[in-house]
Structures are given as structure tokens and as C-alpha cells.
Motif scaffolding. Structure first.
Motif, PDB file in Angstrom:
ATOM      1  N   ASP A  32      68.833   7.584  53.446  1.00 44.81           N
ATOM      2  CA  ASP A  32      68.472   8.893  52.917  1.00 44.81           C
ATOM      3  C   ASP A  32      67.305   9.466  53.701  1.00 44.81           C
ATOM      4  O   ASP A  32      66.560   8.747  54.365  1.00 44.81           O
ATOM      5  CB  ASP A  32      68.128   8.819  51.423  1.00 44.81           C
ATOM      6  CG  ASP A  32      66.904   7.973  51.142  1.00 44.81           C
ATOM      7  OD1 ASP A  32      67.087   6.812  50.710  1.00 44.81           O
ATOM      8  OD2 ASP A  32      65.768   8.446  51.356  1.00 44.81           O
ATOM      9  N   GLU A  68      64.344  12.773  52.997  1.00 43.66           N
ATOM     10  CA  GLU A  68      63.948  13.864  52.125  1.00 43.66           C
ATOM     11  C   GLU A  68      62.559  14.367  52.471  1.00 43.66           C
ATOM     12  O   GLU A  68      61.724  13.641  53.022  1.00 43.66           O
ATOM     13  CB  GLU A  68      63.978  13.449  50.652  1.00 43.66           C
ATOM     14  CG  GLU A  68      62.912  12.434  50.259  1.00 43.66           C
ATOM     15  CD  GLU A  68      62.934  12.139  48.763  1.00 43.66           C
ATOM     16  OE1 GLU A  68      63.140  10.961  48.411  1.00 43.66           O
ATOM     17  OE2 GLU A  68      62.734  13.069  47.957  1.00 43.66           O
ATOM     18  N   GLN A 101      77.517  16.157  45.648  1.00 35.58           N
ATOM     19  CA  GLN A 101      77.922  14.813  46.060  1.00 35.58           C
ATOM     20  C   GLN A 101      79.377  14.831  46.510  1.00 35.58           C
ATOM     21  O   GLN A 101      80.232  15.429  45.828  1.00 35.58           O
ATOM     22  CB  GLN A 101      77.765  13.837  44.892  1.00 35.58           C
ATOM     23  CG  GLN A 101      78.242  12.419  45.183  1.00 35.58           C
ATOM     24  CD  GLN A 101      77.953  11.477  44.043  1.00 35.58           C
ATOM     25  OE1 GLN A 101      76.809  11.367  43.589  1.00 35.58           O
ATOM     26  NE2 GLN A 101      78.973  10.771  43.572  1.00 35.58           N
ATOM     27  N   PHE A 142      67.024  17.245  50.550  1.00 33.39           N
ATOM     28  CA  PHE A 142      67.399  15.837  50.403  1.00 33.39           C
ATOM     29  C   PHE A 142      68.785  15.628  50.974  1.00 33.39           C
ATOM     30  O   PHE A 142      69.674  16.475  50.802  1.00 33.39           O
ATOM     31  CB  PHE A 142      67.393  15.477  48.913  1.00 33.39           C
ATOM     32  CG  PHE A 142      67.902  14.094  48.606  1.00 33.39           C
ATOM     33  CD1 PHE A 142      69.252  13.847  48.372  1.00 33.39           C
ATOM     34  CD2 PHE A 142      67.019  13.024  48.540  1.00 33.39           C
ATOM     35  CE1 PHE A 142      69.719  12.575  48.094  1.00 33.39           C
ATOM     36  CE2 PHE A 142      67.476  11.742  48.251  1.00 33.39           C
ATOM     37  CZ  PHE A 142      68.821  11.517  48.030  1.00 33.39           C
ATOM     38  N   THR A 143      68.973  14.507  51.642  1.00 32.17           N
ATOM     39  CA  THR A 143      70.308  14.140  52.093  1.00 32.17           C
ATOM     40  C   THR A 143      70.445  12.631  52.070  1.00 32.17           C
ATOM     41  O   THR A 143      69.472  11.918  52.321  1.00 32.17           O
ATOM     42  CB  THR A 143      70.612  14.712  53.496  1.00 32.17           C
ATOM     43  OG1 THR A 143      71.935  14.334  53.883  1.00 32.17           O
ATOM     44  CG2 THR A 143      69.641  14.183  54.536  1.00 32.17           C
ATOM     45  N   SER A 144      71.632  12.148  51.703  1.00 27.81           N
ATOM     46  CA  SER A 144      71.830  10.695  51.642  1.00 27.81           C
ATOM     47  C   SER A 144      73.280  10.358  51.937  1.00 27.81           C
ATOM     48  O   SER A 144      74.171  11.200  51.803  1.00 27.81           O
ATOM     49  CB  SER A 144      71.433  10.146  50.270  1.00 27.81           C
ATOM     50  OG  SER A 144      72.351  10.587  49.269  1.00 27.81           O
ATOM     51  N   TYR A 145      73.487   9.115  52.330  1.00 28.61           N
ATOM     52  CA  TYR A 145      74.839   8.601  52.535  1.00 28.61           C
ATOM     53  C   TYR A 145      74.814   7.118  52.176  1.00 28.61           C
ATOM     54  O   TYR A 145      73.860   6.399  52.503  1.00 28.61           O
ATOM     55  CB  TYR A 145      75.294   8.763  53.983  1.00 28.61           C
ATOM     56  CG  TYR A 145      76.497   7.890  54.310  1.00 28.61           C
ATOM     57  CD1 TYR A 145      76.340   6.682  54.977  1.00 28.61           C
ATOM     58  CD2 TYR A 145      77.773   8.252  53.884  1.00 28.61           C
ATOM     59  CE1 TYR A 145      77.434   5.855  55.239  1.00 28.61           C
ATOM     60  CE2 TYR A 145      78.866   7.434  54.138  1.00 28.61           C
ATOM     61  CZ  TYR A 145      78.689   6.238  54.816  1.00 28.61           C
ATOM     62  OH  TYR A 145      79.761   5.423  55.060  1.00 28.61           O
ATOM     63  N   GLU A 146      75.849   6.668  51.477  1.00 28.30           N
ATOM     64  CA  GLU A 146      75.983   5.233  51.276  1.00 28.30           C
ATOM     65  C   GLU A 146      77.453   4.842  51.230  1.00 28.30           C
ATOM     66  O   GLU A 146      78.318   5.661  50.899  1.00 28.30           O
ATOM     67  CB  GLU A 146      75.249   4.746  50.035  1.00 28.30           C
ATOM     68  CG  GLU A 146      75.799   5.161  48.704  1.00 28.30           C
ATOM     69  CD  GLU A 146      74.969   4.516  47.580  1.00 28.30           C
ATOM     70  OE1 GLU A 146      74.114   5.196  46.999  1.00 28.30           O
ATOM     71  OE2 GLU A 146      75.205   3.327  47.290  1.00 28.30           O
TER      72      GLU A 146
END
Lengths: 177, 101
Positions: free
Chosen positions: A84, A86, A133, A91-95
Motif C-alpha cells: 500500500d 498513502e 475496491q 490511498f492505494t493498495s493491492y493484495e
């Protein structure tokens, strides 16, 4: 931590001896196969980038345990990466998560988020994030879905609520002790 | 009239010390720590937990706008810079600068 979406309900209880890792128990109910899984979970902060006005992280999340339905009990394991970035506004995330429980269930899932804070709250305020998301399940026919959601947190409590445009409600709660 | 004045005088002597009393204030030394990565209120809760374990500390104030942590120390107390850096690191952040009053 309580997490609920169209695919699963889960309860996570973690202890963080240091900022680098946490260890705990994860129980999840997998709606597809109507099975439960209990795993000893280990989250490891592989790398953190602390910048003057931003932070980025790379985690490895793994677990080992059992999965069971009314008839069978199988060993279960999962692993995956989470990353992630931020700052106060974006904010940005990947999993991803590879889950294997023999005949009970197997899947590879990907999840990405982008978010924006409509205002920058002070320490102790109620903080609000509006996020989108995207989920991709490598094994499912309807493998891609979008979930708009709102994240609120104040003090040690975090709450997320969203609605998956194809399938249903997302509801998450985290409390830091 | 005389009795009234004497009564008022007596009451004055009785209650004067309360008004004359200087409120005790703990004189604290602020240490300001400029921190990298300090952007999230929820994550910064770890700082309170780490610093609350030190008996020298009255409390901390986190400023997400300036990315600073202010440490209020108890009177007569101090924390070495090295300890502050370790506590900030233990909370998951990095120290950019420590400024003392």
C-alpha cells in the motif's frame, strides 16, 4: 478484526510484539464450499518506506491450519503479498491471497483499492475515506467485481461499509487494543 | 454594622488562601520530534502505546499536518535522543529531527 463480504466472514485476532510482525488466529467461514477454516496467521512487514509526507508498505501474510465442513477436515494454508501507499489525501493498495485446503477449497484472489480523503482530519478526529475496491478471483466465472465503500476511523476503531455492485454487502471492523 | 464588618473580615481570612493559592502547574519540557511516515491517525496510535510505557512521559501530541510528535515530560525528567529514536522506530516510523526547548 471482523471482515465480511459476499465470499467469506472472518475473525482475526492478532498480537504485534513489534511493528515488524504480528501473530494470531484467523477463523473464516467460506461461503462457497460452506466450510470453516482456522489458521495460525503470521503477518510480516517486509519493507516500509517512511517518507516526509507519505508511507508505503510491503507485507507478507501467511497462515497454516485446518479447513472443515460437515464431512471433511483438510489441512489449510495460505500466503500472499500486500502492498500500500498513502498520504493524507490519497490511498492505494493491492493484495493477493493464495489459499489451499485440498478438497475443501482452493483459490487465488486479487484485491486492489484506491481511495481519497474528502477532508484531512486532525489527530483524534473522525477520519473518512471514500474508496473503490476491485476484486478478481482467478478461479471463478464471475471473477471480477467492484465495491465502493466508506472507511471511518477514530482513535483505535476502524469501520468500513460498502456494497459490491454484483453481490452484496461489505462490512469490516478493526479495533486496536 | 461593626459585627457585619468583623464577620466579613473573618470570612475574608478564611477564604483568601483559596483565592491566593497559585495553581500548581507541572512545568514540562516539550521535545518536538519530526517524523517520517506520519500520515495516518489509526496507525499512529502505536506511538501512544510505546511512549505511555515511559514513566518520564506525561503524554504526547501527534500533529499529522506537520508530521511531528510533541513529547510532554514530567518535571525534572528527560529522555535521551537515542531512546526517542528507538521508540519512534519501534512504533514503525523514522526520526527526521529532534528539537528541544
Amino acid at each position: 478484526m471482523l471482515m465480511n463480504d459476499v465470499d467469506a466472514n472472518s475473525l482475526h485476532v492478532h498480537y504485534s510484539p513489534t511493528a515488524k510482525y504480528s501473530v494470531g488466529w484467523r477463523h473464516e467461514y467460506l461461503r462457497g464450499p460452506e466450510a470453516h477454516a482456522d489458521t495460525l496467521a503470521l503477518n510480516y512487514l517486509a519493507k516500509r518506506w517512511n517518507m516526509p509526507a507519505a508511507q508505503a508498505n510491503l507485507y507478507i501474510k501467511s497462515g497454516l491450519g485446518v479447513a472443515y465442513d460437515g464431512d471433511n477436515t483438510d489441512p489449510a494454508a495460505y500466503t500472499g503479498l500486500a502492498t500500500d501507499w498513502e498520504n493524507r489525501r490519497f490511498f492505494t493498495s493491492y493484495e493477493n491471497r493464495l489459499f489451499w485446503a485440498d478438497d475443501t477449497d482452493k483459490f487465488i484472489k486479487h484485491k486492489a483499492r484506491v481511495g481519497v480523503a474528502p477532508y484531512e482530519g486532525d489527530y483524534g478526529d473522525v477520519h473518512t475515506w471514500v474508496m473503490l475496491q476491485a476484486d478478481y478471483d482467478a478461479g471463478q466465472d464471475d471473477s471480477f467485481s467492484l465495491t465502493p465503500l466508506v472507511r471511518l476511523f477514530k482513535g483505535p476503531d476502524l469501520f468500513e461499509a460498502g456494497y459490491n455492485l454484483d453481490k452484496g454487502i461489505l462490512l469490516n471492523y478493526v479495533h486496536r487494543f | 454594622m461593626r459585627k457585619f464588618i468583623l464577620t466579613l473580615t473573618a470570612l475574608g481570612f478564611l477564604y483568601a488562601p483559596a483565592y491566593a493559592k497559585t495553581p500548581t502547574e507541572t512545568i514540562t519540557q516539550d521535545i518536538i520530534v519530526k517524523v517520517n511516515g506520519l500520515v495516518c491517525d489509526f496507525c499512529a496510535r502505536a506511538l501512544e502505546k510505546v511512549f505511555s510505557k515511559r514513566e518520564e512521559v506525561n503524554g504526547i501530541h501527534v500533529d499529522l499536518d506537520t508530521h511531528q510528535v510533541s513529547i510532554d515530560l514530567k518535571e525534572g525528567s528527560d529522555i535521551p535522543d537515542e531512546d526517542i529514536k528507538n521508540m519512534i522506530n519501534d512504533s514503525g516510523y523514522n526520526v527526521r529531527e529532534i528539537i528541544r526547548d
